[in-house]
Design a protein around this motif. Structure first.
Motif, PDB file in Angstrom:
ATOM      1  N   SER A 218       0.825  -1.221   0.000  1.00  0.00           N
ATOM      2  CA  SER A 218       0.000   0.000   0.000  1.00  0.00           C
ATOM      3  C   SER A 218       0.851   1.260   0.000  1.00  0.00           C
ATOM      4  CB  SER A 218      -0.924   0.009   1.227  1.00  0.00           C
ATOM      5  OG  SER A 218      -1.689  -1.160   1.271  1.00  0.00           O
ATOM      6  N   SER A 219       1.909   1.256  -0.770  1.00  0.00           N
ATOM      7  CA  SER A 219       2.841   2.390  -0.766  1.00  0.00           C
ATOM      8  C   SER A 219       2.760   3.166  -2.069  1.00  0.00           C
ATOM      9  CB  SER A 219       4.263   1.884  -0.556  1.00  0.00           C
ATOM     10  OG  SER A 219       5.178   2.938  -0.628  1.00  0.00           O
ATOM     11  N   GLN A 220       2.797   4.498  -1.956  1.00  0.00           N
ATOM     12  CA  GLN A 220       2.873   5.354  -3.137  1.00  0.00           C
ATOM     13  C   GLN A 220       4.273   5.941  -3.283  1.00  0.00           C
ATOM     14  OE1 GLN A 220      -0.326   7.870  -1.850  1.00  0.00           O
ATOM     15  NE2 GLN A 220      -1.715   7.041  -3.387  1.00  0.00           N
ATOM     16  N   PHE A 221       5.030   5.940  -2.184  1.00  0.00           N
ATOM     17  CA  PHE A 221       6.401   6.458  -2.203  1.00  0.00           C
ATOM     18  C   PHE A 221       7.247   5.529  -1.353  1.00  0.00           C
ATOM     19  CE2 PHE A 221       9.807   8.965  -0.258  1.00  0.00           C
ATOM     20  CZ  PHE A 221      10.428   9.447  -1.386  1.00  0.00           C
ATOM     21  N   THR A 222       8.354   5.057  -1.900  1.00  0.00           N
ATOM     22  CA  THR A 222       9.189   4.085  -1.197  1.00  0.00           C
ATOM     23  C   THR A 222      10.657   4.463  -1.329  1.00  0.00           C
ATOM     24  OG1 THR A 222       7.626   2.298  -1.644  1.00  0.00           O
ATOM     25  CG2 THR A 222       9.860   1.658  -1.104  1.00  0.00           C
ATOM     26  N   VAL A 223      11.389   4.329  -0.235  1.00  0.00           N
ATOM     27  CA  VAL A 223      12.846   4.477  -0.246  1.00  0.00           C
ATOM     28  C   VAL A 223      13.417   3.228   0.411  1.00  0.00           C
ATOM     29  CG1 VAL A 223      14.831   5.771   0.606  1.00  0.00           C
ATOM     30  CG2 VAL A 223      12.775   6.994  -0.093  1.00  0.00           C
ATOM     31  N   MET A 224      14.397   2.615  -0.257  1.00  0.00           N
ATOM     32  CA  MET A 224      15.062   1.448   0.309  1.00  0.00           C
ATOM     33  C   MET A 224      16.567   1.668   0.234  1.00  0.00           C
ATOM     34  SD  MET A 224      12.793  -1.718  -1.201  1.00  0.00           S
ATOM     35  CE  MET A 224      13.314  -1.465  -2.888  1.00  0.00           C
ATOM     36  N   ALA A 225      17.287   1.298   1.281  1.00  0.00           N
ATOM     37  CA  ALA A 225      18.747   1.422   1.293  1.00  0.00           C
ATOM     38  C   ALA A 225      19.346   0.145   1.861  1.00  0.00           C
ATOM     39  CB  ALA A 225      19.177   2.630   2.114  1.00  0.00           C
ATOM     40  N   ASP A 226      20.164  -0.519   1.063  1.00  0.00           N
ATOM     41  CA  ASP A 226      20.835  -1.743   1.496  1.00  0.00           C
ATOM     42  C   ASP A 226      22.050  -1.328   2.328  1.00  0.00           C
ATOM     43  OD1 ASP A 226      22.099  -4.147   1.813  1.00  0.00           O
ATOM     44  OD2 ASP A 226      22.120  -4.678  -0.308  1.00  0.00           O
ATOM     45  N   LEU A 227      21.801  -0.962   3.584  1.00  0.00           N
ATOM     46  CA  LEU A 227      22.856  -0.416   4.443  1.00  0.00           C
ATOM     47  C   LEU A 227      24.035  -1.370   4.644  1.00  0.00           C
ATOM     48  CD1 LEU A 227      20.630   1.328   7.154  1.00  0.00           C
ATOM     49  CD2 LEU A 227      21.704   2.346   5.145  1.00  0.00           C
ATOM     50  N   PRO A 228      23.805  -2.659   4.898  1.00  0.00           N
ATOM     51  CA  PRO A 228      24.963  -3.541   5.090  1.00  0.00           C
ATOM     52  C   PRO A 228      25.883  -3.577   3.872  1.00  0.00           C
ATOM     53  CG  PRO A 228      22.969  -4.605   5.888  1.00  0.00           C
ATOM     54  CD  PRO A 228      22.540  -3.369   5.154  1.00  0.00           C
ATOM     55  N   SER A 229      25.310  -3.691   2.675  1.00  0.00           N
ATOM     56  CA  SER A 229      26.157  -3.755   1.473  1.00  0.00           C
ATOM     57  C   SER A 229      26.886  -2.447   1.220  1.00  0.00           C
ATOM     58  CB  SER A 229      25.312  -4.120   0.248  1.00  0.00           C
ATOM     59  OG  SER A 229      24.816  -5.430   0.359  1.00  0.00           O
ATOM     60  N   ILE A 230      26.205  -1.324   1.465  1.00  0.00           N
ATOM     61  CA  ILE A 230      26.846  -0.015   1.276  1.00  0.00           C
ATOM     62  C   ILE A 230      28.016   0.135   2.253  1.00  0.00           C
ATOM     63  CG2 ILE A 230      26.523   2.478   1.521  1.00  0.00           C
ATOM     64  CD1 ILE A 230      23.634   2.013   0.482  1.00  0.00           C
TER      65      ILE A 230
ATOM     66  N   TRP B 117      30.591   0.085  10.405  1.00  0.00           N
ATOM     67  CA  TRP B 117      29.548  -0.312  11.342  1.00  0.00           C
ATOM     68  C   TRP B 117      28.533  -1.238  10.687  1.00  0.00           C
ATOM     69  CZ3 TRP B 117      27.884   1.805  16.349  1.00  0.00           C
ATOM     70  CH2 TRP B 117      28.919   2.478  17.007  1.00  0.00           C
ATOM     71  N   HIS B 118      28.899  -1.886   9.580  1.00  0.00           N
ATOM     72  CA  HIS B 118      27.894  -2.650   8.849  1.00  0.00           C
ATOM     73  C   HIS B 118      27.278  -3.781   9.671  1.00  0.00           C
ATOM     74  CE1 HIS B 118      31.751  -4.649   7.827  1.00  0.00           C
ATOM     75  NE2 HIS B 118      31.049  -5.750   7.913  1.00  0.00           N
ATOM     76  N   ARG B 119      28.007  -4.312  10.652  1.00  0.00           N
ATOM     77  CA  ARG B 119      27.437  -5.391  11.463  1.00  0.00           C
ATOM     78  C   ARG B 119      26.285  -4.900  12.329  1.00  0.00           C
ATOM     79  NH1 ARG B 119      32.741  -5.764  11.257  1.00  0.00           N
ATOM     80  NH2 ARG B 119      33.694  -7.591  10.307  1.00  0.00           N
ATOM     81  N   VAL B 120      26.252  -3.598  12.619  1.00  0.00           N
ATOM     82  CA  VAL B 120      25.181  -3.034  13.444  1.00  0.00           C
ATOM     83  C   VAL B 120      23.827  -3.174  12.742  1.00  0.00           C
ATOM     84  CG1 VAL B 120      24.268  -0.869  14.391  1.00  0.00           C
ATOM     85  CG2 VAL B 120      26.670  -1.459  14.698  1.00  0.00           C
ATOM     86  N   PHE B 121      23.835  -3.200  11.411  1.00  0.00           N
ATOM     87  CA  PHE B 121      22.585  -3.282  10.659  1.00  0.00           C
ATOM     88  C   PHE B 121      22.084  -4.713  10.494  1.00  0.00           C
ATOM     89  CE2 PHE B 121      24.748   0.529   8.761  1.00  0.00           C
ATOM     90  CZ  PHE B 121      23.993   1.444   9.462  1.00  0.00           C
ATOM     91  N   GLY B 122      22.824  -5.686  11.015  1.00  0.00           N
ATOM     92  CA  GLY B 122      22.414  -7.069  10.832  1.00  0.00           C
ATOM     93  C   GLY B 122      22.495  -7.424   9.362  1.00  0.00           C
ATOM     94  N   ASP B 123      21.506  -8.105   8.866  1.00  0.00           N
ATOM     95  CA  ASP B 123      21.497  -8.511   7.460  1.00  0.00           C
ATOM     96  C   ASP B 123      20.211  -8.032   6.789  1.00  0.00           C
ATOM     97  OD1 ASP B 123      22.667  -9.731   5.224  1.00  0.00           O
ATOM     98  OD2 ASP B 123      21.403 -11.497   5.486  1.00  0.00           O
ATOM     99  N   ASP B 124      19.914  -6.751   6.973  1.00  0.00           N
ATOM    100  CA  ASP B 124      18.677  -6.202   6.429  1.00  0.00           C
ATOM    101  C   ASP B 124      18.927  -4.773   5.978  1.00  0.00           C
ATOM    102  OD1 ASP B 124      16.025  -6.059   5.694  1.00  0.00           O
ATOM    103  OD2 ASP B 124      15.309  -6.972   7.542  1.00  0.00           O
ATOM    104  N   GLY B 125      17.941  -4.168   5.318  1.00  0.00           N
ATOM    105  CA  GLY B 125      18.085  -2.812   4.797  1.00  0.00           C
ATOM    106  C   GLY B 125      17.052  -1.868   5.352  1.00  0.00           C
ATOM    107  N   LEU B 126      17.339  -0.580   5.239  1.00  0.00           N
ATOM    108  CA  LEU B 126      16.416   0.467   5.677  1.00  0.00           C
ATOM    109  C   LEU B 126      15.288   0.604   4.662  1.00  0.00           C
ATOM    110  CD1 LEU B 126      17.228   3.938   7.052  1.00  0.00           C
ATOM    111  CD2 LEU B 126      15.905   3.786   4.955  1.00  0.00           C
ATOM    112  N   THR B 127      14.068   0.742   5.151  1.00  0.00           N
ATOM    113  CA  THR B 127      12.945   1.001   4.248  1.00  0.00           C
ATOM    114  C   THR B 127      12.076   2.124   4.801  1.00  0.00           C
ATOM    115  OG1 THR B 127      11.598  -0.713   5.330  1.00  0.00           O
ATOM    116  CG2 THR B 127      12.765  -1.347   3.334  1.00  0.00           C
ATOM    117  N   PHE B 128      11.587   2.945   3.894  1.00  0.00           N
ATOM    118  CA  PHE B 128      10.624   3.995   4.238  1.00  0.00           C
ATOM    119  C   PHE B 128       9.505   3.924   3.217  1.00  0.00           C
ATOM    120  CE2 PHE B 128       8.888   8.215   3.415  1.00  0.00           C
ATOM    121  CZ  PHE B 128       8.441   8.559   4.691  1.00  0.00           C
TER     122      PHE B 128
END
Length: 195
Positions: free
Chosen positions: A125-137, A152-163
């Motif tokens: 149900s999203s009209q605007f989405t932002v995703m960032a693969d923080l661990p890979s970056i 600090w990539h281990r702090v993010f676990g194995d997932d990415g930021l989503t808005f």
């Protein structure tokens, strides 16, 4: 909008992928065709710079890459392709090819487990989405020799930021998901405090 580690070796800035779809009656394909025709008409020629869209073939898809400007003389490329009624825009041809594959349900971003997890959260149900693969970056920044403070990539676990955000005509909603491995975060804070 999604951020991914740079496709070009030695580039520490992330690549960007933007997807424009036909939600709410939008016509992104017609807009892209008009903008390309305008650029290719020579209207933006200036001081010897002649911006044009170069056509590349990827399978049965056409990729348009902007050439002939100062902005395209660095590590990033402005390129786009049409996928059904959507326009995929990226800062590298390699990332755009993955997005084209994903739009067809084959390989590409859909084969990336992190992307799948982010997409599951972000596209509901999203009209605007932002995703960032923080661990890979962060991992790529470390490989490129970033300062230890960035590693600090281990702090993010194995997932990415989503808005994600949406508006139904009466109310706007938004959701931000920041992945954190709390055990690793506490350990890192302790390390910094001891310095």
């Amino acid at each position: 909008v999604a951020l991914y580690p740079a496709a070009t070796k030695g580039d520490t800035e992330p690549d960007v992928l933007l997807i424009l779809d036909a939600s709410n009656g939008a016509t992104p394909v017609a807009l892209a065709e008009r903008l390309r025709a305008l650029v290719d008409s020579g209207r933006f020629d200036n001081n010897g710079q002649r911006p044009r869209f170069q056509q590349l073939t990827y399978g049965d898809a056409t990729i348009y890459v902007l050439t002939g400007t100062e902005a395209t003389n660095n590590d990033k490329e402005l390129c786009y392709s049409v996928a059904q009624d959507s326009v995929l825009v990226a800062s590298s041809v390699e990332l755009l090819e993955k997005a084209v594959d994903a739009s067809r349900g084959t390989g590409g971003l859909r084969a990336d487990p992190r992307f799948e997890r982010m997409a599951e959260r972000a596209f509901r149900s999203s009209q605007f989405t932002v995703m960032a693969d923080l661990p890979s970056i962060a991992e790529e920044a470390e490989r490129q020799g970033a300062a230890p403070e960035w590693n600090w990539h281990r702090v993010f676990g194995d997932d990415g930021l989503t808005f994600r955000a949406a508006y139904d005509g009466k109310r706007a909603t938004a959701e931000l998901f920041i992945p954190l491995d709390w055990v690793e975060l506490v350990r890192r804070i302790g390390e910094e405090a001891r310095k």
